[in-house]
Design an enzyme around this catalytic site. Structure first.
Site, PDB file in Angstrom:
ATOM      1  N   SER A 230       0.788  -1.235   0.000  1.00 50.13           N
ATOM      2  CA  SER A 230       0.000   0.000   0.000  1.00 50.13           C
ATOM      3  C   SER A 230       0.822   1.288   0.000  1.00 50.13           C
ATOM      4  O   SER A 230       0.253   2.379  -0.024  1.00 50.13           O
ATOM      5  CB  SER A 230      -0.952   0.022   1.200  1.00 50.13           C
ATOM      6  OG  SER A 230      -0.236   0.060   2.420  1.00 50.13           O
ATOM      7  N   LYS A 275      -5.214   4.055   9.305  1.00 55.72           N
ATOM      8  CA  LYS A 275      -4.260   4.918   8.607  1.00 55.72           C
ATOM      9  C   LYS A 275      -4.653   6.388   8.727  1.00 55.72           C
ATOM     10  O   LYS A 275      -3.791   7.267   8.818  1.00 55.72           O
ATOM     11  CB  LYS A 275      -4.144   4.497   7.142  1.00 55.72           C
ATOM     12  CG  LYS A 275      -3.447   3.155   6.974  1.00 55.72           C
ATOM     13  CD  LYS A 275      -3.346   2.731   5.524  1.00 55.72           C
ATOM     14  CE  LYS A 275      -2.585   1.402   5.403  1.00 55.72           C
ATOM     15  NZ  LYS A 275      -2.459   0.954   4.005  1.00 55.72           N
TER      16      LYS A 275
END
EC number: 3.4.21.53
Length: 332
Positions: A230, A275
């Protein structure tokens, strides 16, 4: 005495139950890293053979921390927390795979994300990919047409800018099809006809290829203890920022996430809620969100952290340019 003994036994049993392992893992905000900065005294993105620029802001990749061994007490705390998530263990560590095998796969995905980020960023900067013939099978369909060192450019007029695209174009038509292959040899443009042949159940033309991207400098990454794919988008932006004079950040702390492929397409990831928390804690003022994750990001929005939707590297660069000019980029 009976009441006291009962209370003591209840307390001891509660302690034992709360300390029992459960088949879950706890996900929380992981560390964020500025791809334009340093970790452990070393540049995260290292460029040799070319001058690099500096930026007033930051481009921070975001991660998810995983607590792999969970007791009931920790699971309850996680369920009650706004910053953590408790998920079944098999979603992170599939049955039949050890924790070490999962971590090894994540490390490999991280390496692939760096390679794809480099390819996408350099293509954006004008360094095109070449699909080069490594070997030609002596008895294969391409024998007598192609030779090692040829750069394959198209199939039946369709461009083949990447090795994966060349493979797709060859497999798109059944074995036995006469394919018009465009290629260059010693700088000269050529075309040859090759009839594909079935091998291992798929149409092939009997060559081994490699992907090259000539550029007069070297790129490397120095970042440990992070896994998964990611970070691709933030790595690609970091490379472009370092290799161009303009400060992409405009002095802001910009965080984000998203996979990236060789064509610069940004893909979805997991752990968006955690996140976003990590980005907020790191002082980010903007968060770049893969388009496919926008709905989840909106549900878990952090205060005063605008969400910018991106589906490709080009869109991310355009969004950053809009921010620098004082405009409002496309938001989730």
């Amino acid at each position: 005495m009976t009441v006291l003994l009962g209370a003591l036994l209840t307390t001891l049993l509660s302690i034992g139950v709360l300390g029992a392992p459960v088949p879950y893992v706890v996900l929380g905000p992981g560390p964020t890293v500025d791809t334009l900065g340093q970790e452990d005294g070393k540049e995260v993105i290292q460029v040799t053979g070319r001058e690099t620029s500096t930026s007033a802001g930051q481009l921070r990749l975001t991660t998810v921390g995983v607590q792999p061994s969970v007791k009931l007490r920790s699971a309850i705390q996680g369920w009650l927390s706004d910053e953590q998530a408790v998920v079944p263990r098999e979603l992170v560590y599939p049955p039949g795979e050890t924790r070490e095998e999962v971590e090894q796969r994540n490390a490999e995905d991280f390496q692939v994300s760096q390679t794809s980020a480099e390819t996408a960023a350099l293509r954006e900067l004008g360094y095109e990919v070449q699909v080069v013939v490594k070997t030609v099978a002596a008895d294969g369909p391409a024998s007598g047409v192609l030779q090692p060192g040829d750069v394959v450019t198209s199939v039946d007029g369709e461009p083949a800018p990447l090795a994966s695209r060349l493979t797709e174009l060859i497999r798109a038509k059944p074995a036995g099809t006469a394919l018009r292959i465009g290629y260059t040899r010693d700088g000269a443009i050529r075309t040859g006809t090759i009839t594909s042949r079935e091998q291992d159940g798929r149409p092939r033309i009997g060559i081994e290829i490699e992907q090259q991207q000539p550029h007069p400098f070297t790129l490397s990454f120095d970042l440990k203890d992070i896994g998964g794919p990611s970070a691709g988008l933030m790595f690609a932006l970091g490379i472009i920022d370092k290799l161009t004079p303009e400060d992409l950040t405009g002095g802001r702390v910009i965080a984000g996430t998203g996979t990236i492929d060789d064509l610069g397409r940004v893909g979805p990831i997991g752990g968006i809620p955690q996140k976003l928390v990590g980005a907020k804690q790191a002082g980010a003022t903007v968060f770049l969100v893969p388009a496919a994750n926008c709905a989840e990001a909106v549900r878990n929005r952090q205060p005063d952290l605008p969400l910018v939707k991106v589906g490709s590297l080009d869109e991310a660069l355009a969004a950053l340019a809009t921010l620098r000019s004082g405009g409002e980029p496309n938001s989730c």
